[in-house]
Design an enzyme around this catalytic site. Sequence first.
Site, short mmCIF file in Angstrom:
data_model
loop_
_atom_site.label_atom_id
_atom_site.label_comp_id
_atom_site.label_asym_id
_atom_site.label_seq_id
_atom_site.Cartn_x
_atom_site.Cartn_y
_atom_site.Cartn_z
N HIS A 140 -18.20 -55.55 -79.35
CA HIS A 140 -19.58 -56.20 -78.81
C HIS A 140 -19.40 -57.17 -77.66
O HIS A 140 -19.89 -57.34 -76.82
CB HIS A 140 -20.31 -56.89 -79.92
CG HIS A 140 -20.85 -56.01 -80.96
ND1 HIS A 140 -21.95 -55.23 -80.41
CD2 HIS A 140 -20.79 -55.49 -82.23
CE1 HIS A 140 -22.45 -54.49 -81.37
NE2 HIS A 140 -21.44 -54.70 -82.42
N ASP A 147 -25.37 -51.54 -81.75
CA ASP A 147 -25.83 -51.19 -83.03
C ASP A 147 -27.24 -50.91 -82.81
O ASP A 147 -27.99 -51.56 -82.12
CB ASP A 147 -25.92 -52.52 -83.77
CG ASP A 147 -24.37 -53.29 -84.18
OD1 ASP A 147 -23.37 -52.34 -84.15
OD2 ASP A 147 -24.32 -54.25 -84.25
N GLU A 205 -20.27 -48.53 -90.99
CA GLU A 205 -21.26 -48.91 -90.68
C GLU A 205 -22.21 -47.72 -89.93
O GLU A 205 -21.94 -47.21 -88.70
CB GLU A 205 -21.31 -50.14 -89.71
CG GLU A 205 -20.69 -51.18 -90.32
CD GLU A 205 -20.47 -52.36 -89.31
OE1 GLU A 205 -20.75 -52.30 -87.99
OE2 GLU A 205 -20.18 -53.40 -89.73
N HIS A 208 -23.18 -48.49 -86.07
CA HIS A 208 -22.52 -48.96 -85.15
C HIS A 208 -21.61 -48.09 -84.33
O HIS A 208 -20.96 -47.10 -84.96
CB HIS A 208 -21.41 -49.97 -85.70
CG HIS A 208 -20.37 -50.44 -84.74
ND1 HIS A 208 -20.72 -51.98 -84.46
CD2 HIS A 208 -19.15 -49.97 -84.15
CE1 HIS A 208 -19.56 -52.14 -83.41
NE2 HIS A 208 -18.72 -51.11 -83.36
#
Length: 228
Positions: A140, A147, A205, A208
């Site tokens: 990020h 996301d 996740e 993600h």
Amino acid sequence: MKNLLFLCFLCCAGVLRAQEMPTNKYGLAVVEKEADYMRMVKADTNMLMVNLSHFIPSIAKDIRYATKHNFTKQVLYQHTAIYLRLPAAKALRTVQQELAQHGLGLLIYDAYRPYSVTEKMWEIVPDDRYAADPKKGSGHNRGTAVDLTLIDLKTKKPLPMPTDFDDFSEKAHQDYILQDSTIAKNRALLRNVMEKNGFKGLSTEWWHFYLPNQAQFPLMNIDFRPTK
């Protein structure tokens, strides 16, 4: 250590150029100045940070870190602008176009994140199962991770997924066995369309995704404000 220099390699017309960058307390080179960022963009346009709301006007967003509705229970962003590096933005635009053919679209929870926010997250939750360790930085911080989830373009509502965003239970894992076939189909659709367009998913996740070889993009700590 703070006087050490890190060689940040940029590619310009196929030639690698070295630019000296000061390192932080962890020995990481983090771009802090807009002038340095602009020099990188001039050398390689792929370094450009793109405002997704302008680049993909149909994209939706629910920026949880601009609210207290996130795992830290604190407001971490002062605005809801969403940015990614140009290659990631282009790939995401293709994803959006493909989904639109089926009446679906993307909802962004988070994209580029300034390095200082990663440090703040770690102060609140110093657990690398849930937050990125600032000793390593995050995709990020490089503008190469996003996301997101799927929405129905007519209703603007998210499709059912295994968990909410930032749920850190096993149920959020990509390989978690789901009993609900509709939810399993939605998760698979998101993963397949993202991977088809060059992204890789994080195993723990479902929301993600990131571009591979992201280390070629430097860590950033510049707050890109929304533009008109």
